[in-house]
Each structure stands twice: as structure tokens, then as C-alpha cells.
Design a protein around this motif. Structure first.
Motif, PDB file in Angstrom:
ATOM      1  N   SER A  19       0.729  -1.097   0.191  1.00  0.00           N
ATOM      2  CA  SER A  19      -0.104   0.058  -0.284  1.00  0.00           C
ATOM      3  C   SER A  19       0.873   1.113   0.081  1.00  0.00           C
ATOM      4  O   SER A  19       0.613   1.968  -0.641  1.00  0.00           O
ATOM      5  CB  SER A  19      -0.958   0.126   1.166  1.00  0.00           C
ATOM      6  N   TYR A  20       1.917   1.312   0.815  1.00  0.00           N
ATOM      7  CA  TYR A  20       2.835   2.337   0.812  1.00  0.00           C
ATOM      8  C   TYR A  20       3.734   2.665  -0.386  1.00  0.00           C
ATOM      9  O   TYR A  20       3.379   3.783  -1.020  1.00  0.00           O
ATOM     10  CB  TYR A  20       3.865   2.425   1.955  1.00  0.00           C
ATOM     11  N   ILE A  21       3.870   1.511  -1.047  1.00  0.00           N
ATOM     12  CA  ILE A  21       4.541   1.849  -2.666  1.00  0.00           C
ATOM     13  C   ILE A  21       3.773   2.270  -3.440  1.00  0.00           C
ATOM     14  O   ILE A  21       4.087   2.905  -4.073  1.00  0.00           O
ATOM     15  CB  ILE A  21       5.237   0.221  -2.863  1.00  0.00           C
ATOM     16  N   GLU A  22       2.588   1.703  -3.271  1.00  0.00           N
ATOM     17  CA  GLU A  22       1.470   2.373  -4.460  1.00  0.00           C
ATOM     18  C   GLU A  22       1.219   3.835  -4.280  1.00  0.00           C
ATOM     19  O   GLU A  22       1.210   4.614  -5.062  1.00  0.00           O
ATOM     20  CB  GLU A  22       0.336   1.452  -4.186  1.00  0.00           C
ATOM     21  N   VAL A  23       1.054   3.913  -2.695  1.00  0.00           N
ATOM     22  CA  VAL A  23       0.794   5.646  -2.569  1.00  0.00           C
ATOM     23  C   VAL A  23       2.143   6.478  -3.096  1.00  0.00           C
ATOM     24  O   VAL A  23       1.752   7.636  -3.681  1.00  0.00           O
ATOM     25  CB  VAL A  23       0.223   5.666  -1.172  1.00  0.00           C
ATOM     26  N   LEU A  24       3.258   5.996  -2.780  1.00  0.00           N
ATOM     27  CA  LEU A  24       4.408   6.779  -2.861  1.00  0.00           C
ATOM     28  C   LEU A  24       4.660   6.840  -4.428  1.00  0.00           C
ATOM     29  O   LEU A  24       5.015   7.867  -4.807  1.00  0.00           O
ATOM     30  CB  LEU A  24       5.679   6.045  -2.367  1.00  0.00           C
ATOM     31  N   LYS A  25       4.582   6.035  -5.114  1.00  0.00           N
ATOM     32  CA  LYS A  25       4.613   5.750  -6.567  1.00  0.00           C
ATOM     33  C   LYS A  25       3.548   6.779  -7.260  1.00  0.00           C
ATOM     34  O   LYS A  25       3.754   7.728  -8.146  1.00  0.00           O
ATOM     35  CB  LYS A  25       4.438   4.621  -7.235  1.00  0.00           C
ATOM     36  N   ARG A  26       2.281   6.773  -6.774  1.00  0.00           N
ATOM     37  CA  ARG A  26       1.485   7.799  -7.446  1.00  0.00           C
ATOM     38  C   ARG A  26       1.860   9.057  -7.128  1.00  0.00           C
ATOM     39  O   ARG A  26       1.687   9.843  -8.121  1.00  0.00           O
ATOM     40  CB  ARG A  26       0.035   7.385  -6.855  1.00  0.00           C
ATOM     41  N   ARG A  27       2.294   9.403  -5.946  1.00  0.00           N
ATOM     42  CA  ARG A  27       2.377  10.818  -5.318  1.00  0.00           C
ATOM     43  C   ARG A  27       3.825  11.202  -6.144  1.00  0.00           C
ATOM     44  O   ARG A  27       3.645  12.438  -6.611  1.00  0.00           O
ATOM     45  CB  ARG A  27       2.460  10.731  -4.143  1.00  0.00           C
ATOM     46  N   LEU A  28       4.539  10.400  -6.234  1.00  0.00           N
ATOM     47  CA  LEU A  28       6.109  11.011  -6.979  1.00  0.00           C
ATOM     48  C   LEU A  28       5.567  11.255  -8.510  1.00  0.00           C
ATOM     49  O   LEU A  28       6.142  12.292  -9.147  1.00  0.00           O
ATOM     50  CB  LEU A  28       6.902   9.918  -6.946  1.00  0.00           C
ATOM     51  N   GLU A  29       4.715  10.308  -9.357  1.00  0.00           N
ATOM     52  CA  GLU A  29       4.343  10.409 -10.517  1.00  0.00           C
ATOM     53  C   GLU A  29       3.642  11.929 -10.809  1.00  0.00           C
ATOM     54  O   GLU A  29       3.684  12.669 -11.612  1.00  0.00           O
ATOM     55  CB  GLU A  29       3.613   9.304 -11.162  1.00  0.00           C
ATOM     56  N   GLN A  30       2.673  12.184  -9.728  1.00  0.00           N
ATOM     57  CA  GLN A  30       1.992  13.510  -9.804  1.00  0.00           C
ATOM     58  C   GLN A  30       2.914  14.424  -9.888  1.00  0.00           C
ATOM     59  O   GLN A  30       2.608  15.670 -10.277  1.00  0.00           O
ATOM     60  CB  GLN A  30       0.994  13.538  -8.555  1.00  0.00           C
ATOM     61  N   ASP A  31       4.049  14.293  -8.947  1.00  0.00           N
ATOM     62  CA  ASP A  31       5.164  15.448  -9.311  1.00  0.00           C
ATOM     63  C   ASP A  31       5.867  15.567 -10.337  1.00  0.00           C
ATOM     64  O   ASP A  31       6.853  16.336 -10.326  1.00  0.00           O
ATOM     65  CB  ASP A  31       5.841  15.333  -7.571  1.00  0.00           C
ATOM     66  N   GLY A  32       5.596  14.706 -11.107  1.00  0.00           N
ATOM     67  CA  GLY A  32       6.326  14.806 -12.667  1.00  0.00           C
ATOM     68  C   GLY A  32       7.730  13.735 -12.795  1.00  0.00           C
ATOM     69  O   GLY A  32       8.254  13.624 -13.445  1.00  0.00           O
ATOM     70  N   HIS A  33       7.756  12.990 -11.409  1.00  0.00           N
ATOM     71  CA  HIS A  33       8.666  11.819 -11.489  1.00  0.00           C
ATOM     72  C   HIS A  33       8.489  10.637 -12.486  1.00  0.00           C
ATOM     73  O   HIS A  33       7.253  10.271 -12.360  1.00  0.00           O
ATOM     74  CB  HIS A  33       9.133  11.627 -10.295  1.00  0.00           C
TER      75      HIS A  33
END
Length: 99
Positions: A19-33
Motif C-alpha cells: 500500500s505504501y509503495i503504491e501511494v508513494l509511486k502515485r504521489r511521485l508521478e503526480q510531481d512529474g517523476h
């Protein structure tokens, strides 16, 4: 920025880590990474990039990793339990696969 989220756990995994990895990935992608997730394959003896499905079989790494690791532990820590040595072989394979 390209980011690799790496975990030794099989992925996808039930529980808080996944769950943490999914949330972290999604948030980082929202920031353009650009984010890739790397982990152990859930059904095969190997490692893979979850986002692309690219698999690296453990057997492809064993020949170059297993002998030197076992020799090192046999020479420096001959009394060490065989299970610990096997885990070091596995950790070394994971490290090489991640590179």
C-alpha cells in the motif's frame, strides 16, 4: 527525475508495504517523476520491474554471484550456518539485479 523503488519482498504484496509503495509511486508521478518498482517475482525465482513486467531470472545471476559469496564465507566464517550463507547469496543476487 527517474526513481526506482526497490524492495526485497515479492510484489505485489498483501499488506502495508505494498500500500505504501503504491501511494508513494502515485504521489511521485503526480510531481512529474518517472517511477519504476523493482522486487522479487511472486511466482518465479527472479526479480522484475513491476511497471514493465521485465523479468531477470535468478539463475542468470547465480553463476557469477554464488561461488564468490560462498568462498568468502567459507574462508572467513567457516562455522556460519548454511542458511545465513544462502541468504547472503540471495541478497547479493538481488543487489546485482538491481544494478
Amino acid at each position: 527525475m527517474r526513481i526506482l523503488l526497490a524492495t526485497y519482498w515479492s510484489l505485489p504484496h498483501v499488506g502495508g508495504v505494498w500500500s505504501y509503495i503504491e501511494v508513494l509511486k502515485r504521489r511521485l508521478e503526480q510531481d512529474g517523476h518517472q517511477v519504476d518498482i523493482f522486487g522479487r517475482h511472486p511466482h518465479r525465482p527472479g526479480y522484475y520491474l513491476l511497471t514493465s513486467g521485465q523479468v531477470l531470472e535468478r539463475s542468470a545471476l547465480t553463476a557469477s554471484v554464488e561461488t564468490p559469496v560462498r568462498q568468502y564465507y567459507r574462508q572467513h566464517y567457516p562455522q556460519l550456518d548454511a542458511h545465513v550463507v544462502e541468504q547472503e547469496v540471495e541478497r547479493s543476487c538481488f543487489e546485482v539485479a538491481a544494478c
